[in-house]
Write a protein that holds these residues in place. Structure first.
Motif, PDB file in Angstrom:
ATOM      1  N   ARG A 116       0.780  -0.933  -0.263  1.00  0.00           N
ATOM      2  CA  ARG A 116      -0.096   0.072  -0.095  1.00  0.00           C
ATOM      3  C   ARG A 116       0.788   1.174   0.056  1.00  0.00           C
ATOM      4  O   ARG A 116       0.093   2.202  -1.068  1.00  0.00           O
ATOM      5  N   CYS A 117       1.964   1.057   0.584  1.00  0.00           N
ATOM      6  CA  CYS A 117       2.938   1.926   0.554  1.00  0.00           C
ATOM      7  C   CYS A 117       3.978   2.424  -0.989  1.00  0.00           C
ATOM      8  O   CYS A 117       5.296   3.416  -0.945  1.00  0.00           O
ATOM      9  N   GLY A 118       3.072   1.539  -1.721  1.00  0.00           N
ATOM     10  CA  GLY A 118       4.433   1.595  -2.819  1.00  0.00           C
ATOM     11  C   GLY A 118       5.876   1.006  -2.730  1.00  0.00           C
ATOM     12  O   GLY A 118       6.464   1.492  -3.389  1.00  0.00           O
ATOM     13  N   MET A 119       6.161   0.484  -1.653  1.00  0.00           N
ATOM     14  CA  MET A 119       7.295  -0.433  -0.989  1.00  0.00           C
ATOM     15  C   MET A 119       7.865  -1.642  -1.378  1.00  0.00           C
ATOM     16  O   MET A 119       8.556  -1.903  -1.316  1.00  0.00           O
ATOM     17  N   GLY A 120       6.863  -2.149  -1.897  1.00  0.00           N
ATOM     18  CA  GLY A 120       7.227  -3.718  -3.176  1.00  0.00           C
ATOM     19  C   GLY A 120       7.551  -4.921  -1.335  1.00  0.00           C
ATOM     20  O   GLY A 120       6.390  -4.719  -0.515  1.00  0.00           O
ATOM     21  N   THR A 121       8.662  -5.803  -1.148  1.00  0.00           N
ATOM     22  CA  THR A 121       8.370  -6.265  -0.277  1.00  0.00           C
ATOM     23  C   THR A 121      10.261  -6.316   0.612  1.00  0.00           C
ATOM     24  O   THR A 121      10.318  -5.268   0.238  1.00  0.00           O
ATOM     25  N   LEU A 122       9.669  -7.036   1.775  1.00  0.00           N
ATOM     26  CA  LEU A 122      10.155  -6.645   2.493  1.00  0.00           C
ATOM     27  C   LEU A 122      11.925  -6.646   2.062  1.00  0.00           C
ATOM     28  O   LEU A 122      12.997  -5.769   2.833  1.00  0.00           O
ATOM     29  N   ASP A 123      12.404  -8.014   1.152  1.00  0.00           N
ATOM     30  CA  ASP A 123      13.977  -8.279   1.023  1.00  0.00           C
ATOM     31  C   ASP A 123      13.713  -6.852   0.130  1.00  0.00           C
ATOM     32  O   ASP A 123      15.260  -6.600  -0.148  1.00  0.00           O
ATOM     33  N   GLN A 124      12.715  -6.030  -0.538  1.00  0.00           N
ATOM     34  CA  GLN A 124      13.513  -5.075  -1.738  1.00  0.00           C
ATOM     35  C   GLN A 124      13.860  -4.092  -0.967  1.00  0.00           C
ATOM     36  O   GLN A 124      14.276  -2.623  -1.492  1.00  0.00           O
ATOM     37  N   ILE A 125      13.896  -3.494   0.564  1.00  0.00           N
ATOM     38  CA  ILE A 125      13.988  -2.326   1.250  1.00  0.00           C
ATOM     39  C   ILE A 125      15.343  -2.483   1.492  1.00  0.00           C
ATOM     40  O   ILE A 125      16.050  -3.657   2.603  1.00  0.00           O
ATOM     41  N   ASP A 126      16.105  -2.094   1.205  1.00  0.00           N
ATOM     42  CA  ASP A 126      18.226  -1.371   1.545  1.00  0.00           C
ATOM     43  C   ASP A 126      17.962  -1.175   3.034  1.00  0.00           C
ATOM     44  O   ASP A 126      17.892   0.741   2.320  1.00  0.00           O
ATOM     45  N   GLU A 127      18.381  -1.480   3.259  1.00  0.00           N
ATOM     46  CA  GLU A 127      18.169  -0.965   5.130  1.00  0.00           C
ATOM     47  C   GLU A 127      19.976   0.303   4.850  1.00  0.00           C
ATOM     48  O   GLU A 127      20.395   0.899   5.919  1.00  0.00           O
ATOM     49  N   GLU A 128      20.526  -0.302   3.839  1.00  0.00           N
ATOM     50  CA  GLU A 128      21.655   0.760   4.072  1.00  0.00           C
ATOM     51  C   GLU A 128      21.468   1.782   2.784  1.00  0.00           C
ATOM     52  O   GLU A 128      22.418   2.770   2.627  1.00  0.00           O
ATOM     53  N   GLY A 129      20.272   1.882   2.174  1.00  0.00           N
ATOM     54  CA  GLY A 129      20.481   2.586   0.968  1.00  0.00           C
ATOM     55  C   GLY A 129      20.248   3.340   1.432  1.00  0.00           C
ATOM     56  O   GLY A 129      20.246   4.500   2.405  1.00  0.00           O
ATOM     57  N   GLU A 130      20.002   4.527   0.368  1.00  0.00           N
ATOM     58  CA  GLU A 130      19.177   6.349   0.152  1.00  0.00           C
ATOM     59  C   GLU A 130      18.144   6.870   1.166  1.00  0.00           C
ATOM     60  O   GLU A 130      16.877   6.045   1.280  1.00  0.00           O
ATOM     61  N   TRP A 131      18.442   7.703   2.142  1.00  0.00           N
ATOM     62  CA  TRP A 131      17.475   8.104   3.011  1.00  0.00           C
ATOM     63  C   TRP A 131      15.748   8.198   2.143  1.00  0.00           C
ATOM     64  O   TRP A 131      15.996   8.393   1.425  1.00  0.00           O
ATOM     65  N   VAL A 132      14.586   8.252   3.012  1.00  0.00           N
ATOM     66  CA  VAL A 132      14.192   8.388   2.196  1.00  0.00           C
ATOM     67  C   VAL A 132      12.821   9.160   3.472  1.00  0.00           C
ATOM     68  O   VAL A 132      13.474   9.648   4.357  1.00  0.00           O
ATOM     69  N   PRO A 133      12.201  10.000   2.402  1.00  0.00           N
ATOM     70  CA  PRO A 133      11.364  11.232   2.816  1.00  0.00           C
ATOM     71  C   PRO A 133      10.961  10.396   4.152  1.00  0.00           C
ATOM     72  O   PRO A 133      10.247   9.746   4.718  1.00  0.00           O
ATOM     73  N   VAL A 134      10.917  11.793   5.408  1.00  0.00           N
ATOM     74  CA  VAL A 134      10.009  11.219   6.769  1.00  0.00           C
ATOM     75  C   VAL A 134       7.995  10.819   6.318  1.00  0.00           C
ATOM     76  O   VAL A 134       7.982  10.009   7.215  1.00  0.00           O
ATOM     77  N   GLU A 135       7.828  11.461   5.314  1.00  0.00           N
ATOM     78  CA  GLU A 135       6.511  11.280   5.172  1.00  0.00           C
ATOM     79  C   GLU A 135       5.999   9.468   4.568  1.00  0.00           C
ATOM     80  O   GLU A 135       4.958   9.990   4.909  1.00  0.00           O
ATOM     81  N   LEU A 136       7.168   9.324   4.192  1.00  0.00           N
ATOM     82  CA  LEU A 136       7.030   7.590   3.916  1.00  0.00           C
ATOM     83  C   LEU A 136       6.857   6.734   5.237  1.00  0.00           C
ATOM     84  O   LEU A 136       5.973   5.897   4.715  1.00  0.00           O
TER      85      LEU A 136
END
Length: 338
Positions: free
Chosen positions: A28-48
């Motif tokens: 619903r938040c448009g983020m795909g799957t858990l495994d697709q979240i790169d915890e060391e990746g680019e920081w995201v807007p706090v709004e997300l």
């Protein structure tokens, strides 16, 4: 403001650990799957992050899910923070470390120690305010964290004098709040804070392990140094763009000049909450101010030199940068030099 994607990933883990399904929330938040979240990746807007917390509340059907999330075992995935807390010598040192290493996951520490004549408090300054989509979720999450830290010192109800919240108690949740915070929760206050027995600050923690603490702090310092080295990247980008003036190098050219890939450069700048475009615009502002201060060129010539399509476009950009027009800024500068 931006936050590390680790915060979103841990919220997803929390949903799973607490018997809910993170897949729906992420989708619903448009983020795909858990495994697709790169915890060391680019920081995201706090709004997300705010949106994800709001959707999590809807998906769980629990308006007080923050009280559960704040104690979840999923929080053990905050890799640098947890070993520091567990092995630290005292609560005071825990709070010092949380403030120092907060930039690994957030722009600022959400817990602030305050020692005044009015009492010893942990003030909660959540990254997402109570007027956001997720409401007081993050405030309550941070409040539970503060309570957990105090309980970790061996504090009982007599040691926790009061818990202030800057809003009304959500209807129907009085019992849940009482169970989480005791009978000393006070609502409609000026700020959110926990006032407690000051002796807890320096009480030795039974879990303290000097060797483990040194190792944990060393790892955290290394991670922080790596993050801070990326700030050098921003300065190198700025120096390169200024040296290339009036030409405006592309991001690909800048990455090549710095000896890194575009993806790496983008990631380093994102972790500093900026971008190649923003640094380039900052350089434009610096050059505009320099040229206007020198006074050798007309405003139209300055606009042309900076690559603007028209004087009016330059005017709008300069007003956005400084709050005044080029002519006004130039006049003020000249008056100050007299």
């Amino acid at each position: 403001m931006r936050v590390s994607p680790l915060n979103l990933k841990i919220l997803a883990y929390t949903l799973d650990v607490e018997g809910h399904r993170s897949e729906s929330v992420l989708r619903r938040c448009g983020m795909g799957t858990l495994d697709q979240i790169d915890e060391e990746g680019e920081w995201v807007p706090v709004e997300l992050f705010d949106q994800m917390m709001a959707v999590a509340l809807e998906e769980t059907g629990d308006p007080a899910f923050s009280l559960v999330a704040g104690k979840s075992l999923a929080l053990m995935r905050y890799g640098h923070m947890v070993p520091l807390v567990i092995s630290a010598p005292s609560l005071r040192q825990v709070l010092v470390d949380l403030e120092r290493f907060a930039p690994l996951v957030l722009e600022f520490c959400e817990l602030e120690l305050s020692e005044t004549a009015k009492g010893t408090r942990i003030v909660m300054r959540p990254a997402v305010g109570r007027d956001s989509l997720s409401g007081p979720f993050r405030t309550e999450f941070v409040a539970v964290t503060a309570m957990q830290l105090l309980r970790f010192t061996g504090a009982d109800n007599r040691d926790i004098h009061r818990i202030d919240f800057a809003y009304l108690c959500p209807p129907g949740l009085e019992a849940r709040y009482s169970a989480a915070f005791g009978e000393n929760a006070v609502f409609s206050q000026n700020e959110c804070a926990v006032t407690f027995n000051p002796q807890l600050l320096d009480r030795p923690l039974v879990s303290h392990d000097a060797v483990a603490y040194t190792a944990a702090r060393t790892r955290a310092e290394s991670a922080l140094a790596a993050l801070q080295s990326r700030s050098d990247t921003a300065e190198r980008v700025r120096a390169w763009l200024l040296s290339a003036f009036p030409r405006q190098p592309s991001m690909a050219e800048t990455a090549q000049h710095l000896g890194m890939t575009e993806r790496t450069l983008r990631r380093h700048l994102s972790l500093l909450n900026t971008s190649h475009i923003e640094v380039a615009q900052d350089c434009q502002r610096l050059m505009a101010e320099r040229l206007l201060a020198e006074g050798a060129l007309s405003i139209k010539q300055v606009a042309d030199e900076l690559g603007f399509a028209s004087v009016s476009t330059f005017h709008r950009a300069f007003r956005r940068w400084t709050g005044s027009t080029p002519a006004t800024w130039q006049g003020t500068r000249k008056a100050a030099m007299r």
